[in-house]
Design an enzyme around this catalytic site. Sequence first.
Site, PDB file in Angstrom:
ATOM      1  N   THR A  24       0.840  -1.194   0.000  1.00 33.39           N
ATOM      2  CA  THR A  24       0.000   0.000   0.000  1.00 33.39           C
ATOM      3  C   THR A  24       0.873   1.241   0.000  1.00 33.39           C
ATOM      4  OG1 THR A  24      -0.069   0.030   2.408  1.00 33.39           O
ATOM      5  CG2 THR A  24      -1.812  -1.191   1.286  1.00 33.39           C
ATOM      6  N   GLU A  76      -5.808  -3.831  -1.479  1.00 31.51           N
ATOM      7  CA  GLU A  76      -6.316  -4.990  -0.768  1.00 31.51           C
ATOM      8  C   GLU A  76      -7.402  -5.742  -1.534  1.00 31.51           C
ATOM      9  OE1 GLU A  76      -5.048  -1.918   2.351  1.00 31.51           O
ATOM     10  OE2 GLU A  76      -5.948  -1.925   0.358  1.00 31.51           O
ATOM     11  N   LYS A  85     -16.302  16.747  11.066  1.00 31.83           N
ATOM     12  CA  LYS A  85     -17.399  16.760  12.039  1.00 31.83           C
ATOM     13  C   LYS A  85     -17.511  18.154  12.634  1.00 31.83           C
ATOM     14  CE  LYS A  85     -19.716  13.704  15.239  1.00 31.83           C
ATOM     15  NZ  LYS A  85     -19.637  12.439  16.004  1.00 31.83           N
ATOM     16  N   TRP A 131     -21.832  15.589  10.350  1.00 29.19           N
ATOM     17  CA  TRP A 131     -20.810  15.246   9.366  1.00 29.19           C
ATOM     18  C   TRP A 131     -20.924  16.107   8.111  1.00 29.19           C
ATOM     19  CZ3 TRP A 131     -16.994  12.680  11.226  1.00 29.19           C
ATOM     20  CH2 TRP A 131     -17.177  11.677  12.169  1.00 29.19           C
TER      21      TRP A 131
END
Length: 534
Positions: free
Chosen positions: A182, A329, A438, A443
């Site tokens: 990654t 992944e 937030k 949100w």
Amino acid sequence: MDGLMMEVPLTLDMILRRAETIHADRQVVTRLADKSWHRYTYGEMAERAKRLSLALNALGIKSGDRVATLCWNHYRHLEAYFGVPIGGAVLHTLNLRLHPDELAYIVNQAQDKVLIVDESLLGTLARFREQIQPEQIIVIRESDGDLPSELFDYELLLADVDPAAYQQVALDESSAAAMCYTSGTVGQPKGVVYSHRAVTLHTLGAALTSGLEVWEQDCILPVVPMFHVNAWGLPYVAAMMGAKLVLVGQHVDAPCLLEAFEQEQVTITAGVPTIWIGLLQELDANPQKYNLSALRKLVVGGASLAKSLIQAFEERHQLRLVQAWGMTETTPIGTVSLLREGQDQAGQDQQYEWRARQGTPVAFVEVRARGDAGLVPWDGSTMGELEVRGPWIARAYYQRADTADRFTDDGWFRTGDIVSIDTNGCVKIEDRLKDLIKSGGEWISSQDLENTLLAHPSVLEAAVVAIPDEKWSERPLAVVVLHADQQVTADQLRDHLRDKVAKWWLPERFEFVESLPKTSVGKIKKSVLREIYS
């Protein structure tokens, strides 16, 4: 009662045999470093891949040993894609754009035994060579002259073996075929190990109509580097389906790409949004210069695709962008955004909005989302963290027991993406878990703000990040790159947003910059922006 079917292992030698028999005469085309073109067939590729397997065996490479590549996109890298795993070794592609310390960590953690490197990248290798311990280094030459005695010449190694001596070793489909690490993550890069079964099934799934819909008559040009998640699996898909494959090395500027699209009659290409932004600028500046009538699909992945970019390509140049989502992944293709039955009857603006979503899972991949109270409904609005599972989804990272929390107790992978899923199973990424803002307990989606900003004609790129606020805890900050020769004020951008998002989403601060920091695969480094502006 057991079924009475053959127990044939799903291994990459099956794809190679299909390429060298069924599709032996189909072309693989490479643009070399000097911009000349190299052409040969899948049949020739297969013969050379077998030579490479024999050469690696002669160097002492055994089943399970890792063989790293530090290469651009070209035909000899394709030979390694097959030649390494068909002999039982593990292909480990190195991201040449990473910092030398990261590359050294990755090579050492993977315990690479051999490193295959382009001659043009020997300078890159030199920056971390003293930190790694591969037993042999093989150089893909681009010039004449002698190599230092400790280095092997790729072509001489292949010439020294007898292809008639090749015998396919028995491969276990659960054994490792390839591995990638990654990038752009917090902490050290994490290794993902792909089994033969996973890569083979991913190749099948990607080729299906619910995936990328690949046919033998296609011509595929992956702009995505072959060192990045196996070029999204496209080299394997092309070989299995017999599609002509075009590899352009490091020549990925817009004029070179457009020249290759036209000359080779490319039908499918794939890359990150920054590639297509540059391509759009070139097409806008030279709308009559290129004949791209063969090009039926530009696949976009690696970062979110703005609706405005889809619209610009379609309405100004009659080119179709297709959003896909995946991760290292997930091998990587997880979802593809295709219009469902009846959706093509909706208004054009609604169609653009649907196509800008990440899409529905390809066959064999399952999705769900989890909020604080458990799994969330598929209602198109309730948000939760995306979890996925399937035969090509990672179940663990390589030698990283400290990452067990990324995997659920019942065997799903936690992606870190905050999504909503509609009744058709279409996934829309609302944000990355770490990028959500937030504000006052509510949100704000940085991604929605970014995509709305990108719809402004003066905005080339945009990133929205959270900055601390005494009253609201966090507030959004917009960092904007403008098109050349364009001017716009913060108030004008705020007015542009005003009737498209909730009032309390509007950023109080805008920063105008010449460029945004990006990872090696073209993703915006929001962590850097947060550090700069917080």
